[in-house]
Scaffold this motif. Structure first.
Motif, mmCIF file in Angstrom:
data_model
loop_
_atom_site.group_PDB
_atom_site.id
_atom_site.type_symbol
_atom_site.label_atom_id
_atom_site.label_comp_id
_atom_site.label_asym_id
_atom_site.label_seq_id
_atom_site.Cartn_x
_atom_site.Cartn_y
_atom_site.Cartn_z
ATOM 1 N N PHE A 195 0.833 -1.209 0.000
ATOM 2 C CA PHE A 195 0.000 0.000 0.000
ATOM 3 C C PHE A 195 0.866 1.255 0.000
ATOM 4 N N LEU A 196 1.909 1.233 0.808
ATOM 5 C CA LEU A 196 2.792 2.393 0.894
ATOM 6 C C LEU A 196 3.426 2.650 -0.468
ATOM 7 N N ASN A 240 0.984 4.350 -2.722
ATOM 8 C CA ASN A 240 0.748 5.744 -2.340
ATOM 9 C C ASN A 240 1.932 6.627 -2.692
ATOM 10 N N GLY A 245 1.676 9.450 -5.371
ATOM 11 C CA GLY A 245 1.921 10.745 -4.755
ATOM 12 C C GLY A 245 3.049 11.477 -5.476
ATOM 13 N N TRP A 276 -5.683 12.689 -4.891
ATOM 14 C CA TRP A 276 -5.750 12.712 -3.421
ATOM 15 C C TRP A 276 -6.840 11.778 -2.908
ATOM 16 N N GLU A 298 -5.384 8.370 -2.818
ATOM 17 C CA GLU A 298 -4.418 8.296 -1.704
ATOM 18 C C GLU A 298 -5.142 8.174 -0.371
ATOM 19 N N ILE A 352 -6.494 4.686 0.043
ATOM 20 C CA ILE A 352 -5.452 3.713 0.410
ATOM 21 C C ILE A 352 -5.039 3.902 1.867
ATOM 22 N N MET A 353 -5.033 5.178 2.321
ATOM 23 C CA MET A 353 -4.732 5.404 3.738
ATOM 24 C C MET A 353 -5.774 4.692 4.618
ATOM 25 N N THR A 366 0.536 10.405 5.034
ATOM 26 C CA THR A 366 -0.376 10.478 3.887
ATOM 27 C C THR A 366 -1.025 11.850 3.800
ATOM 28 N N VAL A 413 1.600 13.581 1.386
ATOM 29 C CA VAL A 413 1.181 13.022 0.110
ATOM 30 C C VAL A 413 -0.071 13.703 -0.441
ATOM 31 N N MET A 414 -1.139 13.740 0.359
ATOM 32 C CA MET A 414 -2.421 14.146 -0.205
ATOM 33 C C MET A 414 -2.459 15.607 -0.631
#
Lengths: 97, 217, 548
Positions: free
Chosen positions: A27-28, A31, A35, A44, A47, A50-51, B210, B214-215
C-alpha cells in the motif's frame, strides 16, 4: 538455536504479521508512487482511500482487533466516528462560507 | 530455544481474576488510544481547512517537504510494527530472550526513524523552510499563507516524534525489566498492551505522512 | 437467598480498638498523600476543589462589587478583566469540570457497582497529582500575574493583543486536561470490567450511567481542546499563524476546536448533576424512579447530541449561515432528552412519600432552575433571537442557571446526601435546610435580573454601563451576598459535624443502592463480603395501585 519444530511454531504465529507487513508495504508503495507522479488531479482521493485501507489493516491485523471481543471492536471504531463528527460539522461551515 | 518460560499475569489487589485484569488493561489502552486519535485529528482538520482556504499555498508548501525521507520513515515504522508483532508472538510462546531481542530491534527502528526525522529537520533548516525562526529568511516569503502549512507540518511531526521518543524510552525500560527471570510469568500482558500503543503510533504516522506529505502535494 | 437477607447483612463486630473504615485505616499525612484508595482520593479532590471554589467565588464577589457603580470607578479596566478571568478559569476548569466526577464519582462509582476499587488505582492517584500541578500552576499565574482573556482564550485576543500571562495559564489548563482524561479512562474501564456479579447494565444506578457518559466525553473531547490550546501556545511562542488572520489563518477555526470540547464540557458539568438528582429524588420520595431506562437512554443521548451543537456559540462570528442553521436546528434536539429527564423526576416525586430534607430541597431547586436555564437556552439556540442577545448578560444568566442552579445545587445536594457515607457523621439538618433556602433565594436574586439586563442590551465582560442599568445591577450584587452566606454556612457546619455530628447509620435515608449496604464510612475495601446483585435498581417499596 531453534529446532525445526520451533521454527515451524514460530512461522505459524508469525505468518499473519508477515503478511500484514507485506500488505502495508505494498500500500505504501502505491501511495508513494502516485503521490510522486501525480497522474491526475483528483489523485488525493485515491491516496485517501489507500490510507483508509492501511488504517484498517493495522487495526484489524497488527492490533488484532479482528480477534477481540465486540467491546474492543466498538472502541476501535468509536474514535474514528468522533473524528468524522469533528470533520463533518466543521466542514459544514468551511464549504458553505 | 531452551528458555521457554511459563507465561502469566500477577493479579492486582482490586481484580477478582486475571481474565478481568487483562480485559481492563486492554480496554484501558484502547481508551487512551481514542484520545491520541482525537489529539492528532485536530491537526488533520487544520490541514484540511488550510487546503480549503489556501489551496495553492498549501500545494507549494507540501512540495517543499522531504517526500522521500517521509516515505522511508513510513517504511521504517512498518518494519518496526513487524518486530513488535514478533515480540508479542514470542512473549505468548514464552521465549523470553527472543522477545527481548525483538523489543530491542523495535526500539532500534524507532530510533532510526528519529535520526531520519532529525536529518529531515536539518534539511528543512538549511533550505530556509523554518518560518517560525524570526531571524532566518523564509524560502517562500512571497507566499505568506504557505507558512501556516509548514508550521502545521512541524507541529504534527514534532508531536509524533514526541510520542515516538516516549515510546522508545518505555520500550527500553520494558526490555530492561524483561531480562529478569520469570518476567513473563508475572507481566506478560504488559507486552501485549505496549504492543497496542506501538502499533498505534505507527498508525498515526501513516496518517501524518499520507495527509501532510502526500495528499496535499 | 432473599433480597432482604442480601442487603441487611451486617459486618462482623470489630475486634480492633478502632473502627474498620477507610478513614481510620491509617492517620499519617503520608497515608493520605500516597493513598491509592479511591475513597481517599475522592476526599483529596473534595478538599482541593473546595479551595478552588473559594478562590473563584471571591473573584465573583469582586466582579459583582465592581458592577455596583456604572462608571467603573472601583477597579481599573485591567483589574476587572483579570478578575472575571480568574472567576471563569477557576470555576470552569478547576471546580465545575472535576467537581462531581472527581469527588463523588471517585468515591461512589466502585461502591455503587460493588467493586473493591477503580480498575487503575495508581493512575487515579496520578490524576490527582496532575490536576493539582496544573491547577496550582494556573492559579498562581492568574492570581499573581493575571490573564485578561476570559476562560475562553479566544484568538486573536489571546494570541496577538493580550499582553498578560497567557502562556503559563494555558499550560496549566492543558495539564489539567490530562487529569480529566485519566479519570475518564479509569471510570470507563471500571464500569465495563469491574461490576459485581449480577450488576448488569440496567441494574446500575443512574449516577453510574451519567459517570460513564461523562467519562466518554472526557476521552473524546478533551484531546481536541488540548491540541487547540497547544496551538495557542505555539502561536504566542513562534507565531505559527494558524489562527492569525494577518497571515491568512482563521480565528474561527480556534473557536470550532475550542467548542468541540467546551460545549460537550457543559455536559461534563451537567450530566453528573443529573445523576446526583436521580439518586436523591427516589430516596426522598421513597419511590422507584420513573422510566429508569428512558433516563439511561437520555443520558447517552445527551452525551452524543452534545457533539453536534457546538456552533451555536458562534452564530455571530462569521461562521457560514448554513452551518449556523444546522447547528441551531440540532441544538433544539438537546431539549428532548433534557425534558425526558425533567419529566421523569417530577413523575417520580408525584404521589411519593416526600421528605423535604436538605438534599431534597437542593434537588427541587435544581429541577426548577434547570428548566429555566434550559428553556432560555432554546432562546439562544434560535438564530434571530441570538443576534439580539448574543454576548449579553442574558447568556451569563442562562449558563449560570445551568452551572450554578444545576451543577452547583446538585453538588451541594449530593454532598449532603452522601455526607454520612463519606464521613460517618450526620450534618445538622436545620442549618442544612436554612442554607439550601438561602442559596436558592440568593441565586435567583443574583441571576434573574441578569436575564432582564441582557435582554435590555447590557453586554457581558464590561464594567462601565449606562446609568439606567444600575438598579438591576445593584439587585444582582445584593443577591450575591445572600448567595455567599448560603455558601459559607455549609462550610462551617459540615466541618463542625466532622467532630460533633451525630454518628451516621449505614443507611440514614432509607435509600437503596449498594453504597448504602456497607457501613458509614465504608471499610477499606468497600464491602466486608463482596456483594452479589440480585435486585433491581431503586427497588423502593411499591404502594398499592402504583404501576411500575
Amino acid at each position: 538455536m531453534m529446532t525445526p519444530a520451533e521454527k515451524r511454531e514460530l512461522w505459524r504465529h508469525m505468518r499473519e504479521p508477515a503478511i500484514t507487513f507485506a500488505v502495508l508495504l505494498a500500500f505504501l508503495a502505491i501511495n508513494v508512487t502516485i503521490g510522486w507522479l501525480q497522474p491526475f488531479p483528483a489523485v488525493w482521493a485515491v491516496e485517501g482511500a489507500i490510507m483508509v485501507l492501511m488504517i484498517a489493516t493495522v487495526l484489524l491485523f497488527s492490533m488484532e482487533v479482528i480477534e477481540e471481543p465486540a467491546l474492543i471492536k466498538f472502541f476501535s471504531i468509536l474514535g474514528f466516528v468522533w473524528v468524522a463528527i469533528l470533520f463533518g460539522m466543521t466542514m459544514i461551515d468551511y464549504v458553505t462560507r | 530455544m531452551s528458555d521457554r518460560a511459563a507465561i502469566g499475569v500477577e493479579l492486582a489487589e482490586q481484580f477478582t481474576d486475571v481474565a478481568q485484569q487483562r480485559r481492563a488493561a486492554t480496554l484501558g489502552m484502547w481508551s487512551w488510544l481514542l484520545t491520541e486519535l482525537l489529539l492528532f485529528a485536530a491537526l488533520f482538520l487544520i490541514a484540511l481547512v488550510l487546503r480549503i482556504l489556501h489551496p495553492d499555498s498549501v500545494r507549494e508548501a507540501a512540495h517543499h517537504l522531504k517526500f522521500w525521507i517521509g516515505a522511508t520513515n513510513t517504511a521504517v515504522l512498518i518494519c518496526s510494527s513487524l518486530t513488535m508483532s514478533g515480540a508479542i508472538v514470542t512473549s505468548r510462546l514464552g521465549w523470553q530472550r527472543a522477545m527481548v531481542r525483538c523489543m530491542l530491534a523495535t526500539a532500534a527502528l524507532g530510533s532510526l526513524f528519529l535520526v531520519f526525522k532529525g536529518y529531515e529537520y536539518y534539511q528543512d533548516y538549511i533550505e530556509h523552510m523554518t518560518p517560525f525562526l524570526a531571524w532566518r529568511p523564509y524560502e517562500l516569503s512571497g507566499d505568506r499563507a504557505s507558512q501556516l502549512y509548514v508550521s502545521l507540518y512541524y507541529v504534527a511531526t514534532a508531536l509524533h516524534a514526541f510520542h515516538l521518543t516516549t515510546g522508545v524510552a518505555i520500550l527500553l525500560g520494558l526490555a530492561w525489566q524483561a531480562r529478569a527471570n520469570g518476567y513473563l510469568q508475572r507481566h506478560q500482558n504488559r507486552i501485549e498492551i505496549y504492543g497496542l500503543y506501538w502499533h498505534f503510533i505507527d498508525l498515526m504516522w501513516i496518517m501524518v505522512f499520507t495527509i501532510i506529505y502526500v495528499m496535499n502535494r | 437467598m432473599t433480597d432482604v437477607a442480601m442487603r441487611e447483612r451486617t459486618p462482623p463486630p470489630a475486634t480492633l480498638d478502632r473502627p474498620l473504615d477507610y478513614l481510620h485505616d491509617a492517620h499519617t499525612l503520608r497515608s493520605w498523600l500516597f493513598t491509592i484508595d479511591h475513597k481517599r482520593i475522592g476526599i483529596l479532590y473534595l478538599i482541593a476543589i473546595t479551595a478552588f471554589f473559594i478562590i473563584g467565588a471571591v473573584a465573583a464577589g469582586l466582579v459583582r462589587l465592581a458592577l455596583v457603580v456604572p462608571d467603573g470607578q472601583i477597579f481599573t479596566n485591567d483589574t476587572y478583566n483579570k478578575l472575571f478571568t480568574i472567576h471563569g478559569v477557576v470555576m470552569v476548569w478547576f471546580f465545575l469540570i472535576p467537581s462531581i466526577p472527581a469527588t463523588f464519582g471517585n468515591f461512589l462509582l466502585p461502591l455503587m457497582i460493588g467493586a473493591k476499587d477503580l480498575a487503575f488505582p495508581r493512575l487515579n492517584l496520578l490524576s490527582w497529582y496532575v490536576f493539582m500541578t496544573g491547577a496550582v500552576f494556573t492559579l498562581a499565574t492568574v492570581v499573581i500575574g493575571g490573564v485578561d482573556t476570559g476562560w475562553t482564550f479566544y484568538a486573536p485576543l489571546s494570541t496577538t493583543f493580550s499582553n498578560t500571562w497567557v502562556v503559563p495559564a494555558l499550560i496549566g489548563v492543558i495539564v489539567v486536561g490530562f487529569s480529566s482524561i485519566l479519570t475518564g479512562l479509569n471510570f470507563v474501564v471500571t464500569v465495563h470490567t469491574m461490576r459485581a456479579p449480577g450488576m448488569h447494565w440496567f441494574r446500575m444506578p443512574i449516577f453510574v450511567w451519567t459517570m460513564y457518559a461523562t467519562s466518554l466525553i472526557f476521552l473524546l473531547a478533551t484531546p481536541v481542546i488540548t491540541m487547540a490550546l497547544i496551538l495557542l501556545v505555539m502561536e504566542r511562542a513562534f507565531g505559527i499563524g494558524v489562527f492569525d488572520p494577518a497571515l491568512g489563518g482563521d480565528p474561527v477555526l480556534f473557536e470550532h476546536l475550542f467548542w468541540f470540547y467546551s460545549h460537550p464540557a457543559v455536559y461534563i458539568m451537567v450530566l453528573p448533576g443529573m445523576g446526583v438528582i436521580s439518586e436523591i429524588i427516589p430516596a426522598f420520595a421513597q419511590k422507584k424512579i420513573f422510566g429508569y431506562k428512558f433516563i439511561c437512554y437520555a443520558t447517552i443521548g445527551l452525551a452524543s447530541i452534545t457533539f453536534f451543537v457546538w456552533g451555536h456559540h458562534m452564530f455571530v462570528n462569521g461562521q457560514s449561515e448554513y452551518a449556523s442553521l444546522a447547528f441551531s436546528f440540532l441544538s433544539f434536539a438537546v431539549a428532548v432528552p433534557s425534558a425526558v429527564k425533567v419529566y421523569n423526576w417530577t413523575a417520580t416525586i408525584h404521589k411519593g412519600d416526600i421528605h423535604l430534607d436538605t438534599p431534597m430541597l437542593y434537588a427541587m431547586g435544581y429541577i426548577g432552575l434547570f428548566v429555566l436555564g434550559g428553556l432560555t437556552g432554546l432562546f439562544l439556540a434560535t438564530l434571530a433571537i441570538d443576534e439580539h442577545i448574543h454576548d449579553t448578560y442574558f447568556v451569563v444568566a442562562h449558563f449560570h442557571y445551568i452551572m450554578v442552579g444545576g451543577t452547583m445545587l446538585a453538588f451541594l445536594g449530593g454532598l449532603h446526601f452522601w455526607w454520612p457515607k463519606f464521613t460517618g457523621r450526620m450534618y445538622p439538618e436545620v442549618w442544612g435546610r436554612i442554607s439550601a433556602l438561602l442559596i436558592f433565594l440568593g441565586f435567583n436574586v443574583t441571576f434573574f435580573p441578569q436575564f432582564i439586563l441582557g435582554y435590555l442590551g447590557m453586554p457581558r465582560r464590561y464594567h462601565v454601563y449606562p446609568h439606567e442599568f444600575q438598579l438591576l445591577n445593584i439587585l444582582s450584587s445584593a443577591g450575591s451576598t445572600i448567595l455567599a452566606v448560603g455558601y459559607i454556612f455549609p462550610m462551617i457546619y459540615l466541618l463542625w459535624s466532622l467532630w460533633f455530628g451525630k454518628r451516621a447509620p449505614s443507611d440514614p435515608w432509607n435509600a437503596k443502592g449498594l453504597e448504602w449496604t456497607t457501613s458509614s464510612p465504608p471499610p477499606k475495601h468497600n464491602f466486608i463480603v463482596p456483594p452479589i446483585v440480585d435486585f433491581e435498581p431503586y427497588d423502593y417499596p411499591v404502594k398499592a395501585g402504583e404501576s411500575v
